[in-house]
Design an enzyme around this catalytic site. Sequence first.
Site, PDB file in Angstrom:
ATOM      1  N   LYS A 279      -9.464 100.071 -56.383  1.00 58.24           N
ATOM      2  CA  LYS A 279     -10.918 100.182 -56.283  1.00 58.24           C
ATOM      3  C   LYS A 279     -11.558  99.045 -57.074  1.00 58.24           C
ATOM      4  O   LYS A 279     -11.519  99.044 -58.302  1.00 58.24           O
ATOM      5  CB  LYS A 279     -11.432 101.517 -56.813  1.00 58.24           C
ATOM      6  CG  LYS A 279     -12.918 101.754 -56.449  1.00 58.24           C
ATOM      7  CD  LYS A 279     -13.625 102.705 -57.376  1.00 58.24           C
ATOM      8  CE  LYS A 279     -14.177 102.043 -58.599  1.00 58.24           C
ATOM      9  NZ  LYS A 279     -15.308 101.088 -58.308  1.00 58.24           N
TER      10      LYS A 279
ATOM     11  N   GLY B 129     -11.863  98.289 -68.227  1.00 56.02           N
ATOM     12  CA  GLY B 129     -13.291  98.566 -68.309  1.00 56.02           C
ATOM     13  C   GLY B 129     -13.651  99.044 -69.703  1.00 56.02           C
ATOM     14  O   GLY B 129     -12.964  98.749 -70.690  1.00 56.02           O
ATOM     15  N   SER B 130     -14.698  99.810 -69.784  1.00 53.44           N
ATOM     16  CA  SER B 130     -15.199 100.260 -71.074  1.00 53.44           C
ATOM     17  C   SER B 130     -14.307 101.351 -71.659  1.00 53.44           C
ATOM     18  O   SER B 130     -13.644 102.101 -70.935  1.00 53.44           O
ATOM     19  CB  SER B 130     -16.627 100.782 -70.940  1.00 53.44           C
ATOM     20  OG  SER B 130     -16.644 102.018 -70.243  1.00 53.44           O
TER      21      SER B 130
ATOM     22  N   GLU C 203     -15.393 103.995 -73.110  1.00 49.95           N
ATOM     23  CA  GLU C 203     -15.986 105.276 -72.715  1.00 49.95           C
ATOM     24  C   GLU C 203     -15.416 105.772 -71.395  1.00 49.95           C
ATOM     25  O   GLU C 203     -14.997 106.932 -71.260  1.00 49.95           O
ATOM     26  CB  GLU C 203     -17.509 105.129 -72.613  1.00 49.95           C
ATOM     27  CG  GLU C 203     -18.225 106.396 -72.170  1.00 49.95           C
ATOM     28  CD  GLU C 203     -19.719 106.180 -71.978  1.00 49.95           C
ATOM     29  OE1 GLU C 203     -20.440 107.181 -71.831  1.00 49.95           O
ATOM     30  OE2 GLU C 203     -20.159 105.013 -71.957  1.00 49.95           O
TER      31      GLU C 203
ATOM     32  N   GLY D 165     -12.641 104.664 -70.021  1.00 46.31           N
ATOM     33  CA  GLY D 165     -11.205 104.816 -70.203  1.00 46.31           C
ATOM     34  C   GLY D 165     -10.825 106.209 -70.654  1.00 46.31           C
ATOM     35  O   GLY D 165      -9.806 106.768 -70.216  1.00 46.31           O
TER      36      GLY D 165
ATOM     37  N   GLU E 285      -6.934  98.765 -70.308  1.00 44.84           N
ATOM     38  CA  GLU E 285      -7.378  97.557 -71.005  1.00 44.84           C
ATOM     39  C   GLU E 285      -8.875  97.718 -71.194  1.00 44.84           C
ATOM     40  O   GLU E 285      -9.639  97.618 -70.242  1.00 44.84           O
ATOM     41  CB  GLU E 285      -7.030  96.308 -70.183  1.00 44.84           C
ATOM     42  CG  GLU E 285      -6.975  95.046 -71.015  1.00 44.84           C
ATOM     43  CD  GLU E 285      -8.281  94.291 -71.021  1.00 44.84           C
ATOM     44  OE1 GLU E 285      -9.054  94.498 -71.990  1.00 44.84           O
ATOM     45  OE2 GLU E 285      -8.537  93.530 -70.091  1.00 44.84           O
TER      46      GLU E 285
ATOM     47  N   CYS F 169     -13.950  90.825 -72.551  1.00 46.01           N
ATOM     48  CA  CYS F 169     -13.538  91.843 -73.515  1.00 46.01           C
ATOM     49  C   CYS F 169     -13.000  91.235 -74.801  1.00 46.01           C
ATOM     50  O   CYS F 169     -13.053  91.854 -75.855  1.00 46.01           O
ATOM     51  CB  CYS F 169     -12.524  92.786 -72.897  1.00 46.01           C
ATOM     52  SG  CYS F 169     -11.127  91.942 -72.123  1.00 46.01           S
TER      53      CYS F 169
END
Length: 500
Positions: free
Chosen positions: A197, A250-251, A253, A255, A272, A306
């Site tokens: 996705k 991603g973030s 939160e 994750g 990650e 990141c």
Amino acid sequence: MATSTERLHPAVQSFVSHPRKMLINGQWVNSQSGKTFSTFNPATGEVMAEVAEGDKVDIALAVKSARKAFEQGPWRKMTPSDRGKLLWRLADLLESNLEEFAQLESLDNGKPLTIARAADVPLAVDLFRYMAGWSTKIEGNSIPISVPYMPGSQFLAYTLREPVGVVGQIIPWNFPLLMAAWKLGPALAVGCTIVMKPAEQTPLSALRLGELFIEAGFPEGVVNIVPGYGETAGAALAAHPDVDKIAFTGSTEVGKLIVNAATGNLKKVTLELGGKSPSVVLPDADLETGIPGVASAIFFNHGQCCAAGSRLYVEKSIFDKVVAGVADQAKQIKIGPGLDPTTQMGPLVSDEQQHRVLGYLESGFAEGAQAAAGGKRSGDKGYFVEPTVLVNTNSNMKVIQEEIFGPVVCAEPFTEVEEVVAKANDNIYGLAAAVWTKDLSKGHRIAAQLRAGTVWINCHNIFDASLPFGGYKQSGWGREMGHEALDLYTEVKSVCAKLA
């Protein structure tokens, strides 16, 4: 449509002018609901393309396709050498279409075309080639076992390293093509099948990559690409009971939501996540390279990285000089649309991200921070924010503790090495860090004390397909790239046979 449309490659113009479908079982199909969503040009805020909106039903079809390809299709029977050849062919196709992919990344993400040409696409090509070489080197071990309760018996014991199965992969919007490559490469090298996705903000390069998978000759169902929103398609993929592993970038939160969703069937998870990476400048650093180096550490990719060096710690005696130098670098950065050849920094990816970054700036100013450069929105069209250097900051401020994910660096002075190491480690994240010094012995000693998955010495944002990347603490689980990534897409099976 977009600013600088006249510069578009004809293939790119054609690609964005037609509604894009999703790839399931080797076929381009509309979503089951018939819904689409818009992807926007961040340089203008205008709609650029329409994309099929996948949700739970589409994810289920894609997982079914991936499961069939893993258990019954030719992929399972394909030799490691043939898998490697397919990955190499994919890399060749990507390289031959470099300009097209670079323009898609620039349009969809906003990054300067020069950066996409030089970094994003070539690094993705290199990753696929690197992983192609690993396809024939996924090995087990023979083990001479001792069984004390069966004296005199002989055994043949060995391990097999096998693909984990169907993998769900959720890709971020800051490096859409490259992050897709980071995840696709090792999973395909070991023989997994995939449902991917892409981020809803930047789905175009992933969908174009899907066309290359078909052209390269990958069997149906091996790679499925379902664009959609995180709370629908992403959540369905993370929770699906027939997915054996989920890989997310991603973030932090989100994750944590992924981890919770994965508990249903205890699928394997790699993450990650966020970062708040410190750059430490010692008094003996070469400032001719150090000042532009720490500026690039934060302003590369608009700070939407990141591993960005968003916390700058400078020894007190050179603090003013370094801050002035970084501020001067920030003021000289040419902001504009990514397709403009003179642009050095493009827009943030979305209206939401622009508001997030501006909100952090407001918070910093309210708590007493001051801007040595930048500090506000740039222009009145598109999602631009000025490259910003904040001073008068302290460790209690949100701008120091939380990930801004924009072109904002917070500078603080220090006096002792022990003090700065403690400050650098005083954060929930541990993705990356950098040390600037001419004393390499000191640099390595500090690197050993920093709680980060990557430490750069006299450089920043150096990536290679062979160099593992990932974080300590709340920056994630597992590693991308390098041979370490392969282990995360495999299971180890022990086999023991009694010989005598």
